[in-house]
Structures are given as structure tokens and as C-alpha cells.
Write a protein that holds these residues in place. Structure first.
Motif, short mmCIF file in Angstrom:
data_model
loop_
_atom_site.label_atom_id
_atom_site.label_comp_id
_atom_site.label_asym_id
_atom_site.label_seq_id
_atom_site.Cartn_x
_atom_site.Cartn_y
_atom_site.Cartn_z
N ARG A 1 0.93 -1.22 0.02
CA ARG A 1 -0.03 0.05 -0.06
C ARG A 1 0.74 1.30 -0.18
NH1 ARG A 1 -3.50 1.84 5.26
NH2 ARG A 1 -4.29 4.01 4.32
N ASN B 1 1.22 4.06 -2.93
CA ASN B 1 1.08 5.30 -2.69
C ASN B 1 2.16 6.44 -3.00
OD1 ASN B 1 0.53 7.81 -1.48
ND2 ASN B 1 1.23 7.41 0.60
N THR C 1 -3.15 7.74 0.93
CA THR C 1 -3.39 6.46 1.46
C THR C 1 -4.89 5.90 1.28
OG1 THR C 1 -3.19 7.24 3.57
CG2 THR C 1 -1.37 6.11 2.80
N ILE D 1 -5.60 5.43 -2.15
CA ILE D 1 -5.17 4.03 -2.60
C ILE D 1 -6.19 3.08 -1.94
CG2 ILE D 1 -3.43 2.41 -2.22
CD1 ILE D 1 -2.54 4.72 -3.96
N ASP D 2 -6.92 3.38 -0.93
CA ASP D 2 -7.94 2.26 -0.26
C ASP D 2 -9.03 2.27 -1.29
OD1 ASP D 2 -6.09 1.72 1.80
OD2 ASP D 2 -7.12 3.34 3.18
N TYR E 1 -4.90 -4.42 -2.94
CA TYR E 1 -3.77 -3.47 -3.18
C TYR E 1 -3.21 -3.89 -4.44
CZ TYR E 1 -4.88 -1.62 1.39
OH TYR E 1 -5.53 -1.24 2.59
N SER F 1 -1.76 -2.55 7.06
CA SER F 1 -1.69 -1.17 6.44
C SER F 1 -1.98 -0.06 6.92
CB SER F 1 -2.42 -1.33 5.09
OG SER F 1 -3.82 -1.46 5.73
#
Length: 513
Positions: free
Chosen positions: A32, A36, A120, A123-124, A133, A366
Motif C-alpha cells: 500500500r 502511494n 493513502t 489508494i484504499d 492493493y 496497512s
């Protein structure tokens, strides 16, 4: 104020380069954090291109405003120009008193966890829980769409099988006929599949130059389409027609182009030619071919081409293009595809509670770096010491970067070495990797170098000498069986029953004749 804008752009470019270099030096442990970092660098690179374009426009000075500003500063009283610009700045801030000031020194620096780092969270939102991920593919919805396609509804393809065949659009892996591919349902399915794979590549590889890779796929398709070499879309006249049996499918049997079916035995193939299904399929195929020929002749004789045939050709081309793109996308992510199959096979043996616990552990791990408080240098050094992995037995690392348990290491026999001479004395650790390598390209290529074509009979054989002996024995047995079948002596009893000579004498000795 063009000179000020020019200075600002130069400073912005330097800050962006510094931000990229700072992030390049980082080595995040979790996937993750790596995504990022890569997405941040990709955003910085895009901004560098935009700012460089603006700066180049200022240097080109097509309207001559920059030259006028330089002349106004260099000629006359410099203080008059200075106070004029100062009054313009004061007037601007008087009209816009709440205008924020951009601080380039802090704009591209790494923010602390408490300062609201939102990358982040993005990204989630990019990936589902099944994708982990970007480590695995999530084709569950597309698998359901595939099962509802015409021609597939009678075949129940599991999700694990679908992961293997989703980029195959020709028989025998794909039961959908060419006439059924022109439906809107199939068109939407192939388009959604190509769109998902393209989006997955963009999400997982933000630093790759995909804008150059994807157009190359389109150019390859254009050449293949012009040469009529796109798999599954070759005309019947070019492929040879239904006159002779063609060896297609798996390549081991006889392929019937009318029934679109493969036969392992030649006698079964000859007997099915007189069946009702084959005759009906051959007549329909011939009618379609005649209709296509007549349509082409009419289109050549007519002054205006048929609108329906043109629309059909355009739709077939669009569908073939999407199938081509799916093949190319799948070929670039073979590792992710194989990992997905292994993950699905592993999760099928887990309960729902174990799956939820695994997802919770993934999200918790994460979230640990972002929740960790920032301290002084001593705390940082202590945390770095704690992060060192203690692995004195040199056990293999699991997906989370930690050594697997020793009992699991012993259970799978990962300490046992298996040497394969056919693969160039390559050493495989563990029985599972050793059994799996017999179907891999390295072992098959080694057998083909020895002149062995049928690789299925050579499982568990790793020595070159043993493989050659077995191949010679198989060749001798085939030759002996062929010659022996031709020289069999037939005997006839009193009732007219014909049988081989050996069987006749055995029955005669037993008094059964």
C-alpha cells in the motif's frame, strides 16, 4: 508580471524534482505504501510536464509581452516600475483579501501522519478487498456475466477455470460461435473486461509509460486485421472451408468445422458424418457461406453498399479489437494472474470467518504505519531496530514479508532439495514446487530439446538418460504394435467365428471348440 511567473515556475520545477528524489530514496515495506509513493511520483511527473509547457510558452513569447516587460524595467527610472508593480500587488490583495498563498517549501514534502495525508485513503478507494492493493485480480462480476452469455449457459465454468480461459476466444476453450459474438451482451462483456484490465494496469503501474504501450497494441491489431490474421475472425474461405477435417482445438484429435467439435478417434469422426446433427450443421454452414458470397456479389454489382453489412463489419471489428486488447493485457500480467489462481485455490479451503480475519489483518497491518506516532531520533532508531526480521533459520518469507512458521516449513518439505537434470540441474525446494515444474515451460523446453514431444508420459523423470531410454522404448513398442497388428494370423472354427491364432489354440486346448 511574467518574469515573476517565470521565476515561480522554475522554483516549482526544482521543488518537484526534490520531492521525487526524496520519495525515490524511500523503500516502503507494505504494498500500500509503495503504491502511494508511486502514485505521488506519477502526479509530480504530470505536474512537471504541465509547468514545463507553461514555462516554454513564456520563453517563446509569441505575443511579445515578456520583451515589453524587460524593456520597461531596463529603460527609464527603475523605481517607477517598481512602485507601479507594488501598487498592482496591493490592489490585487485589496480586492481578494482571503487569497491563500502557496508555500512551495511545504507543498511537496512528506507530511507527518497527523497532518492529514490523504493519498493513502485514495489508494484504499482504488482497490477492492479481493484485489488486496493490486496483488490479485477481481473478476467475480465478469465471471457472472460470462456465465450468462449465449453458448456458455450450458457449461458451468468455475471461477478458477475462468481465470485460466478468460483471454481465450477461440474453440475449444471458448464455446461461443462467431455468429453469437455479434450480440450486444457479448459486446458489453468484452468491453467491460478490457476496461477492467486496462484500469487495473493503470492503478498498479502508475510509473509505466502506458500511453505508449496501449497504442502499440492498437497498431498491431490494425496490421493483423488488414492481413486477416486475428484469431477467431479468419474467413472460412481462407481457413480452408469444411471440405477436409482440420486439426484444431487441442491439436490431438480431428476437428469438425461444421459441428465445431473435436474427435479423438478417426472412426468416431467418420461415423458422425452421417448423423442428423452433422448434416443439419453442414447445411446451415453452407447456407451461411452462400449468403455471404451472394451478399459480396450483390455489393460489388450494386452502386451503393448495404448499410446493414457495413454496420455488421464495423461491429465485428470493434469486438475483435477488444478481444485483441484483452489478450495483450493478460499477457502483461501473467504473474498477477497466476498469483490470483493460487489465492483463489487457497481461499476455497478457508471458512468465511478465516477469510474475514485475513482481510482484517491486511487492513490492520496497512494502517499501522499511519497510526505510529512520530518521536525523536532515539525512538526512530529503536523502531528501526525492532523492524529487523529475526530469521536465523533462513525460512522463506510469506506474503506479509515475515518468515513462515517452522512447522509449516517442515509440513511442506521446503527444506528438501529436488534436482532436475532436464531443466539444466535446476534445484527445486519442496515437493510442491517440484511437482508443479513438470508442467512449466522450462521442463517442457528441456524435453523438446531432447526430441521428446509427448511430455505427459515423462512425469517424475528428471534424468536425461532415463528420459531417452523411455522415449526409445515407447517408439519401439509403437512400431512393434503396428507391425504385429498387420501380421496377425486369423483362424476360423466350425461355426464360422474368426479369431486370432493364439486365441484359437487356447480355446482348443480348453476343449471349448
Amino acid at each position: 508580471m511574467l518574469l515573476e511567473d517565470q521565476r515561480f515556475l522554475h522554483e516549482d520545477l526544482e521543488r518537484l524534482e526534490q520531492g521525487i528524489s526524496d520519495r525515490t530514496l524511500e523503500d516502503p515495506r507494505h504494498i500500500r505504501d509503495r503504491l502511494n509513493r508511486d502514485h505521488q511520483i506519477s502526479g509530480f511527473l504530470d505536474r512537471i510536464q504541465q509547468q514545463s509547457k507553461r514555462l516554454l510558452d513564456i520563453y517563446n513569447d509569441t505575443e511579445g509581452l515578456r520583451t515589453k516587460e524587460i524593456q520597461s524595467i531596463s529603460t527609464g527610472d527603475p523605481f517607477d516600475e517598481f512602485y507601479k508593480q507594488l501598487n498592482d500587488i496591493k490592489e490585487f490583495h485589496r480586492r481578494y483579501p482571503n487569497e491563500p498563498v502557496e508555500n512551495l517549501e511545504r507543498a511537496y514534502k512528506r507530511k507527518a501522519p497527523g497532518e492529514g495525508e490523504s493519498a493513502t485513503a485514495e489508494i484504499d478507494r482504488m482497490f477492492t478487498g479481493e484485489e488486496a492493493y493490486g496483488r490479485f485480480l477481481d473478476l467475480t462480476r465478469l465471471h457472472e456475466d460470462y456465465l450468462n452469455l449465449p453458448g456458455v449457459q450450458s457449461r458451468r465454468v468455475t471461477y478458477l477455470q475462468y481465470l485460466t480461459i478468460f483471454d481465450h476466444f477461440t474453440p475449444p476453450h471458448c464455446p461461443i460461435k462467431r455468429s453469437e459474438k455479434t450480440t450486444d451482451q457479448y459486446f458489453n462483456y468484452v468491453g467491460a473486461l478490457a476496461e477492467y484490465l486496462e484500469g487495473f494496469l493503470r492503478r498498479t503501474r502508475p510509473l509505466d509509460d502506458l500511453d505508449k504501450t496501449f497504442p502499440s497494441f492498437d497498431q498491431e491489431f490494425e496490421k493483423a486485421w488488414e492481413a486477416k490474421e486475428v484469431p477467431g475472425w479468419v474467413s472460412e474461405s481462407q481457413s480452408g472451408g469444411p471440405a477436409a477435417p482440420v486439426t484444431e482445438g487441442t491439436g490431438e484429435g480431428i476437428w469438425c468445422p461444421d459441428c465445431e467439435k473435436e474427435f479423438k478417434n478417426e472412426n468416431v469422426y467418420k461415423n458422425h458424418l452421417s448423423g442428423k446433427k452433422h448434416i443439419k450443421a453442414a447445411e446451415s454452414r453452407k447456407a451461411n457461406a452462400d449468403g455471404t458470397t451472394n451478399g459480396e456479389a450483390n455489393s460489388r454489382s450494386a452502386t451503393k453498399p448495404s448499410t446493414s453489412s457495413t454496420a455488421k463489419n464495423l461491429k465485428e471489428r470493434a469486438i475483435a479489437e477488444r478481444e485483441w486488447r484483452v489478450r495483450k493485457y493478460a499477457s502483461t500480467m501473467e504473474t498477477v494472474r497466476s498469483d490470483t489462481r493460487v489465492n483463489v485455490e487457497r481461499r476455497q479451503g478457508m471458512t468465511e470467518r478465516e477469510r474475514q480475519q485475513e482481510l482484517d489483518a491486511l487492513f490492520a497491518e496497512s494502517a499501522e504505519p499511519s497510526l505510529r506516532p512520530s518521536g525523536n531520533a532515539d525512538d526512530d532508531s529503536d523502531s528501526s531496530d525492532d523492524e529487523k526480521i529475526y530469521n536465523p533459520l533462513k525460512l522463506p518469507l510469506a506474503w506479509d514479508g515475515k518468515p513462515i512458521p517452522y512447522w509449516l516449513y517442515k509440513l511442506h518439505g521446503l527444506g528438501v532439495e529436488f534436482n532436475c537434470e532436464i531443466c539444466g540441474n535446476f534445484v527445486y525446494m519442496g515437493r510442491r514446487a517440484f511437482d508443479k515444474h513438470f508442467n512449466e515451460a522450462r521442463h517442457i523446453y528441456g524435453l523438446k530439446c531432447l526430441g521428446i514431444t509427448n511430455t505427459t508420459l515423462f512425469r517424475e523423470i528428471t534424468n536425461i538418460e532415463d528420459a531417452l531410454k523411455l522415449w526409445d522404448k515407447i517408439a519401439r513398442d509403437k512400431k512393434k504394435e503396428k507391425t504385429g497388428g498387420e501380421n496377425v494370423v486369423q483362424m476360423e472354427d466350425a461355426e464360422g467365428n474368426v479369431m486370432p491364432e493364439k486365441v484359437y489354440y487356447d480355446l482348443q486346448k480348453q476343449g471349448l471348440l
